[in-house]
Design a protein around this motif. Structure first.
Motif, short mmCIF file in Angstrom:
data_model
loop_
_atom_site.label_atom_id
_atom_site.label_comp_id
_atom_site.label_asym_id
_atom_site.label_seq_id
_atom_site.Cartn_x
_atom_site.Cartn_y
_atom_site.Cartn_z
N ASP A 98 5.60 2.67 4.40
CA ASP A 98 4.70 2.13 5.41
C ASP A 98 3.25 2.50 5.13
O ASP A 98 2.33 1.73 5.43
CB ASP A 98 5.10 2.62 6.79
N HIS A 99 3.04 3.69 4.57
CA HIS A 99 1.67 4.09 4.23
C HIS A 99 1.15 3.27 3.05
O HIS A 99 -0.01 2.86 3.05
CB HIS A 99 1.63 5.59 3.89
N ALA A 100 1.99 3.03 2.05
CA ALA A 100 1.57 2.18 0.93
C ALA A 100 1.17 0.80 1.44
O ALA A 100 0.16 0.22 1.01
CB ALA A 100 2.69 2.08 -0.11
N LYS A 101 1.95 0.28 2.39
CA LYS A 101 1.67 -1.05 2.94
C LYS A 101 0.34 -1.07 3.67
O LYS A 101 -0.47 -1.99 3.49
CB LYS A 101 2.79 -1.47 3.88
N GLU A 102 0.07 -0.03 4.50
CA GLU A 102 -1.19 -0.03 5.24
C GLU A 102 -2.39 0.16 4.33
O GLU A 102 -3.51 -0.25 4.66
CB GLU A 102 -1.17 1.04 6.33
N ALA A 103 -2.15 0.79 3.16
CA ALA A 103 -3.23 0.97 2.18
C ALA A 103 -3.41 -0.27 1.31
O ALA A 103 -4.33 -0.31 0.49
CB ALA A 103 -2.93 2.19 1.31
N GLY A 104 -2.52 -1.27 1.47
CA GLY A 104 -2.62 -2.48 0.66
C GLY A 104 -2.21 -2.27 -0.77
O GLY A 104 -2.68 -2.98 -1.67
N MET A 105 -1.31 -1.31 -1.01
CA MET A 105 -0.89 -0.99 -2.37
C MET A 105 0.61 -1.19 -2.53
O MET A 105 1.37 -1.14 -1.56
CB MET A 105 -1.28 0.45 -2.73
N ASP A 106 1.04 -1.42 -3.76
CA ASP A 106 2.45 -1.63 -4.04
C ASP A 106 3.24 -0.34 -3.81
O ASP A 106 2.73 0.76 -4.03
CB ASP A 106 2.65 -2.10 -5.48
N ILE A 107 4.49 -0.48 -3.39
CA ILE A 107 5.37 0.67 -3.29
C ILE A 107 5.67 1.18 -4.69
O ILE A 107 6.11 0.41 -5.55
CB ILE A 107 6.66 0.30 -2.56
N PRO A 108 5.40 2.44 -4.98
CA PRO A 108 5.54 2.93 -6.35
C PRO A 108 7.00 3.02 -6.80
O PRO A 108 7.89 3.30 -5.99
CB PRO A 108 4.90 4.32 -6.31
N THR A 109 7.22 2.78 -8.07
CA THR A 109 8.55 2.95 -8.65
C THR A 109 8.74 4.34 -9.24
O THR A 109 9.86 4.75 -9.51
CB THR A 109 8.80 1.89 -9.74
N GLU A 110 7.64 5.05 -9.46
CA GLU A 110 7.66 6.46 -9.84
C GLU A 110 6.60 7.15 -9.00
O GLU A 110 5.66 6.52 -8.51
CB GLU A 110 7.35 6.65 -11.33
N PRO A 111 6.71 8.47 -8.81
CA PRO A 111 5.72 9.18 -8.00
C PRO A 111 4.29 9.00 -8.54
O PRO A 111 4.06 9.03 -9.74
CB PRO A 111 6.16 10.65 -8.11
N VAL A 112 3.37 8.77 -7.60
CA VAL A 112 1.94 8.71 -7.92
C VAL A 112 1.42 10.15 -7.81
O VAL A 112 1.45 10.75 -6.74
CB VAL A 112 1.20 7.79 -6.94
N VAL A 113 0.94 10.69 -8.91
CA VAL A 113 0.59 12.10 -8.98
C VAL A 113 -0.92 12.25 -9.19
O VAL A 113 -1.51 11.59 -10.04
CB VAL A 113 1.34 12.79 -10.14
N PHE A 114 -1.54 13.12 -8.41
CA PHE A 114 -2.95 13.46 -8.62
C PHE A 114 -3.13 14.93 -8.26
O PHE A 114 -2.20 15.59 -7.79
CB PHE A 114 -3.88 12.55 -7.80
#
Length: 284
Positions: A85-101
């Motif tokens: 739901d957070h990815a959706k509200e950010a307008g970004m695709d649901i990740p298939t692997e963890p997004v790491v920063f």
């Protein structure tokens, strides 16, 4: 066990929150709650000492500042877009692997310390998250079961973010995630024996008393065990390192129109079993 550190910034002392709500100063038995102490089996040693009697330790005055529960980690690792739901509200695709920063270690602060709005900021935002502290060195872990054996405990993190710095100032997120005070952590490090399932914890955040985020770690795309195992394939996780595991929907960026933090605003965060945080915003 609920571990914490109390005292002025830079001079915190190890402490433990007892079941009756009292906080005791255990600095006579523990030099520091840090990676070296965790790696060496410090939690187990302290549990044995407390089992022989906690009344030997002095109580901490209730008004004493609480700092982050572990001394500044070498690495603050964060996971982005880990709730669909957070990815959706950010307008970004649901990740298939963890997004790491990463977040700069200098962003690390106490759970109730003021949060500083950076100079030039126009879009400072909030993110309640489950924090995971590594208890012993993890590299190329064989499976997710082994990953959980390397967890020292859990805590609350506020992954404070400056969205303009993060998203409009180039492709790397670390610039929008790393200002001083942008990682309030604590109040406690809760050992795994007190958290039956890290994937079933309710989460919430309010701003000025208005509910902004509600959610549960049950809806994380990638759970704690998966994240620790996954990260260990790409880097050495040292004892004391902190992983902030992502936020549920309800961030200011996702509101229509977006709403961002201003001086004087108050954030209050809670994760089930891990305590509460409260921060006031002020200008840097």
């Amino acid at each position: 066990m609920k571990l914490l550190r109390v005292g002025e910034a830079g001079a915190e002392r190890p402490a433990v929150l007892l079941d009756d709500g009292a906080i005791i100063d255990v600095s006579s038995a523990v030099g520091e709650i840090d990676g070296a102490w965790l790696e060496s089996g410090g939690v187990e040693r302290l549990a044995k000492i407390l089992g022989e009697g906690a009344d030997r330790f002095p109580k901490v005055d209730p008004g004493t500042r609480i700092g982050p529960p572990v001394a500044r980690p070498g690495h603050l690792i964060a996971i982005g877009l880990n709730f669909a739901d957070h990815a959706k509200e950010a307008g970004m695709d649901i990740p298939t692997e963890p997004v790491v920063f990463s977040k700069a270690p200098s962003s690390y602060s106490g759970p109730d310390d003021d949060v500083l709005i950076p100079r030039g900021s126009t879009k400072t935002d909030w993110e309640v998250e489950l924090g995971v502290v590594i208890g012993r060195t993890a590299e190329y872990l064989p499976d997710e079961a082994a990953a959980l054996e390397h967890v020292a405990g859990y805590c609350i993190c506020n992954d404070v973010s400056e969205r303009d710095f993060q998203l409009q100032r180039g492709p790397t997120w670390i610039k929008g995630k790393s200002a001083r005070t942008f990682c309030p952590t604590g109040p406690w490090l809760v050992t795994p024996d007190e958290i039956a399932d890290p994937q079933s914890l309710a989460m919430s955040l309010t701003v000025n008393g208005e509910v902004r985020q509600t959610g549960s770690t049950a809806t994380m795309i990638f759970g704690v065990a998966h994240l620790v195992h996954y990260l260990s394939q790409f880097m050495v996780l040292d004892a004391g390192d902190l992983i902030s595991t992502g936020t549920p929907p309800g961030v200011g960026m996702g509101m229509k129109p977006p709403v961002y933090l201003e001086p004087g605003d108050v954030m209050e965060l809670e994760v089930e079993g891990l305590g509460r945080q409260r921060q006031t915003l002020r200008q840097a």
